[in-house]
Scaffold this active site. Structure first.
Site, PDB file in Angstrom:
ATOM      1  N   LYS A 149      -4.781 -10.319  -7.312  1.00  0.00           N
ATOM      2  CA  LYS A 149      -5.952 -10.339  -6.437  1.00  0.00           C
ATOM      3  C   LYS A 149      -7.029  -9.362  -6.924  1.00  0.00           C
ATOM      4  O   LYS A 149      -6.691  -8.261  -7.351  1.00  0.00           O
ATOM      5  CB  LYS A 149      -5.487  -9.938  -5.026  1.00  0.00           C
ATOM      6  CG  LYS A 149      -6.435 -10.260  -3.920  1.00  0.00           C
ATOM      7  CD  LYS A 149      -5.845  -9.840  -2.576  1.00  0.00           C
ATOM      8  CE  LYS A 149      -5.779  -8.349  -2.428  1.00  0.00           C
ATOM      9  NZ  LYS A 149      -5.404  -7.888  -1.089  1.00  0.00           N
ATOM     10  N   LYS A 185     -10.369  -3.528  -4.518  1.00  0.00           N
ATOM     11  CA  LYS A 185     -11.274  -2.382  -4.625  1.00  0.00           C
ATOM     12  C   LYS A 185     -10.763  -1.344  -5.604  1.00  0.00           C
ATOM     13  O   LYS A 185     -11.524  -0.607  -6.193  1.00  0.00           O
ATOM     14  CB  LYS A 185     -11.454  -1.738  -3.243  1.00  0.00           C
ATOM     15  CG  LYS A 185     -12.311  -2.575  -2.306  1.00  0.00           C
ATOM     16  CD  LYS A 185     -12.287  -2.008  -0.895  1.00  0.00           C
ATOM     17  CE  LYS A 185     -13.226  -2.774   0.016  1.00  0.00           C
ATOM     18  NZ  LYS A 185     -12.948  -2.539   1.423  1.00  0.00           N
ATOM     19  N   LYS A 236       0.814  -1.221   0.000  1.00  0.00           N
ATOM     20  CA  LYS A 236       0.000   0.000   0.000  1.00  0.00           C
ATOM     21  C   LYS A 236       0.842   1.264   0.000  1.00  0.00           C
ATOM     22  O   LYS A 236       0.438   2.283  -0.549  1.00  0.00           O
ATOM     23  CB  LYS A 236      -0.941   0.017   1.217  1.00  0.00           C
ATOM     24  CG  LYS A 236      -2.106  -0.948   1.088  1.00  0.00           C
ATOM     25  CD  LYS A 236      -3.234  -0.533   2.019  1.00  0.00           C
ATOM     26  CE  LYS A 236      -4.438  -1.432   1.863  1.00  0.00           C
ATOM     27  NZ  LYS A 236      -5.518  -1.079   2.809  1.00  0.00           N
TER      28      LYS A 236
HETATM   29  P1  AMP Z   1     -10.831  -5.102   2.753  1.00  0.00           P
HETATM   30  O1  AMP Z   1     -11.556  -4.780   1.506  1.00  0.00           O
HETATM   31  O2  AMP Z   1      -9.356  -5.008   2.578  1.00  0.00           O
HETATM   32  O3  AMP Z   1     -11.352  -4.399   3.960  1.00  0.00           O
HETATM   33  O4  AMP Z   1     -11.127  -6.631   2.996  1.00  0.00           O
HETATM   34  C1  AMP Z   1     -12.267  -7.109   3.662  1.00  0.00           C
HETATM   35  C2  AMP Z   1     -12.246  -8.628   3.705  1.00  0.00           C
HETATM   36  O5  AMP Z   1     -12.340  -9.140   2.380  1.00  0.00           O
HETATM   37  C3  AMP Z   1     -10.973  -9.227   4.308  1.00  0.00           C
HETATM   38  O6  AMP Z   1     -11.322 -10.355   5.083  1.00  0.00           O
HETATM   39  C4  AMP Z   1     -10.178  -9.620   3.105  1.00  0.00           C
HETATM   40  O7  AMP Z   1      -9.295 -10.693   3.370  1.00  0.00           O
HETATM   41  C5  AMP Z   1     -11.277 -10.052   2.152  1.00  0.00           C
HETATM   42  N1  AMP Z   1     -10.834  -9.908   0.749  1.00  0.00           N
HETATM   43  C6  AMP Z   1     -10.454  -8.772   0.129  1.00  0.00           C
HETATM   44  N2  AMP Z   1     -10.125  -9.014  -1.162  1.00  0.00           N
HETATM   45  C7  AMP Z   1     -10.309 -10.357  -1.345  1.00  0.00           C
HETATM   46  C8  AMP Z   1     -10.154 -11.240  -2.471  1.00  0.00           C
HETATM   47  N3  AMP Z   1      -9.743 -10.788  -3.664  1.00  0.00           N
HETATM   48  N4  AMP Z   1     -10.440 -12.544  -2.293  1.00  0.00           N
HETATM   49  C9  AMP Z   1     -10.869 -13.021  -1.086  1.00  0.00           C
HETATM   50  N5  AMP Z   1     -11.039 -12.252   0.004  1.00  0.00           N
HETATM   51  C10 AMP Z   1     -10.764 -10.932  -0.122  1.00  0.00           C
END
Ligand code: AMP
Ligand code: TRP
Length: 349
Positions: free
Chosen positions: A209, A212, A115
């Protein structure tokens, strides 16, 4: 058997564009754990501001994550849904953990490196200590289980390191105050990373991956996409030219194919092996429409419910206020214990 009562905690950042990875890797599984566990689900708004967020967007994004939780089946009465900044214990415990975590530990965190990018000098100090706040989120509730996607594994290991160092540094004091069981004051939290979609990949590149911030939007299925958008993104998803194999081993070295099969399995609540049994030999021109139908059937009701809830901000804010109060009731004595253990003086108990 752990001396700690089983409790699930997890969080999602309100940083816009909730996508299929967030749903399959996290939110869908949050809902599933409710039948067996006490669950606390947080919208981690203080984590979101470790990078710049437009203030007006941030408030809408906080409500949106809460509505995604509810639309995905999390019951705001049975479980707790709240946003982090409304329970001040998160920030207070994070400070104590900043004094427990070592610079060397934080320096090893790969998410910070990703990041912060090349310009590390210009990253916020909050981004660097982000994992201490995450450990505080979890341990403020003495959570024993944390469902997350694969990308959070390293942060959960750090959470255990912080808990272990706290338990160890203050072992005598914890015993003296009679505040710990066999394991100490904090539990060794278990990550819950399981199933076929703990790492959903970009639809444009199966080695990256889904995230967002992915551009273009075609790389990612958003939770608010309508049926047409889902159909278009699946149709344009990158694949290879081979038919689907009959066995999981046949997906090695085929990241784009493996990704689509994994998504199918998670949406259908089955295993990759079973999907391959059913679709062995299928070409993508046949498999993609099946995946589209399944994705639309599973995701459209969630998007509809999110839209309905987004039109009712008063309801969502009520849920968050009620959740914050119930979360605070659990957090307060845990934080008081930490203050007593560390030797911070509080005369207003
Ligand atoms: P975040 O958007 O970083 O707050 O992530 C929220 C949750 O979504 C966390 O548990 C991440 O590990 C999960 N997550 C985010 N991106 C992915 C992805 N591409 N595949 C699986 N889980 C994800
Ligand atoms: N760091 C997590 C992510 O980006 C979000 C998060 C913050 C979290 N606090 C948490 C997840 C506590 C689980 C438990 O996905």
């Amino acid at each position: 058997m752990s001396a700690f009562e089983a409790r699930v905690f997890s969080g999602v950042q309100p940083s816009g564009n909730l996508h299929l990875g967030n749903y399959l890797g996290a939110i869908k599984r949050f809902a599933g754990l409710q039948s067996t566990h006490n669950c606390v689900y947080c919208v981690v708004d203080m984590h979101a501001i470790t990078v710049w967020q437009d203030p007006a967007h941030l408030q809408a994004a906080i409500r949106e994550v809460a509505s995604a939780y509810i639309a995905a089946g999390i019951d705001p009465k049975g479980s707790i849904i709240f946003n982090q900044s409304q329970v001040s214990g998160h920030a207070e415990l994070a400070w104590v953990f900043n004094c427990i975590a070592r610079m060397g530990w934080l320096n090893r965190m790969t998410q910070f490196k990703e990041k912060a990018g090349k310009n590390r000098e210009n990253a916020s100090a909050g981004l660097f200590v982000y994992p201490s706040l995450m450990a505080a989120d979890i341990l403020l509730y003495k959570a024993t289980h944390v469902p997350v996607g694969e990308d959070q594994k390293q942060h959960l290991e750090l959470t255990r390191d912080i808990a272990a160092k706290f338990n160890n540094d203050y072992a005598d004091r914890i015993a003296e105050l009679d505040l710990g069981g066999e394991e100490g004051y904090f539990p060794m939290t278990e990550p819950v990373i399981s199933g076929p979609a703990t790492r959903v990949m970009s639809l444009r590149d199966g080695t990256k991956k889904m995230s967002k911030s992915d551009l273009p939007d075609l790389a990612r299925i958003n939770l608010t996409d309508d049926a047409d958008a889902i159909a278009k993104k699946v149709r344009k998803a990158k694949t290879d030219t081979e038919p689907l194999p009959g066995e999981v081993d046949g997906l090695k070295e085929r990241p784009d194919a493996a990704n689509l099969v994994g998504i199918y399995a998670a949406l259908a609540e089955t295993t990759t092996a079973d999907v391959l049994k059913e679709h062995a030999g299928a070409q993508f021109f046949a498999f993609k429409p099946a995946l589209t139908d399944l994705a639309v059937a599973k995701l459209a009701p969630i998007a509809d419910e999110m839209r309905r809830l987004n039109n009712d901000p008063g309801y969502i804010e009520g849920v968050l206020a009620d959740g914050a109060e119930r979360a605070d009731a659990i957090a307060r004595p845990v934080l008081q214990g930490v203050k007593d253990i560390v030797g911070l003086l509080s005369s207003r108990k």
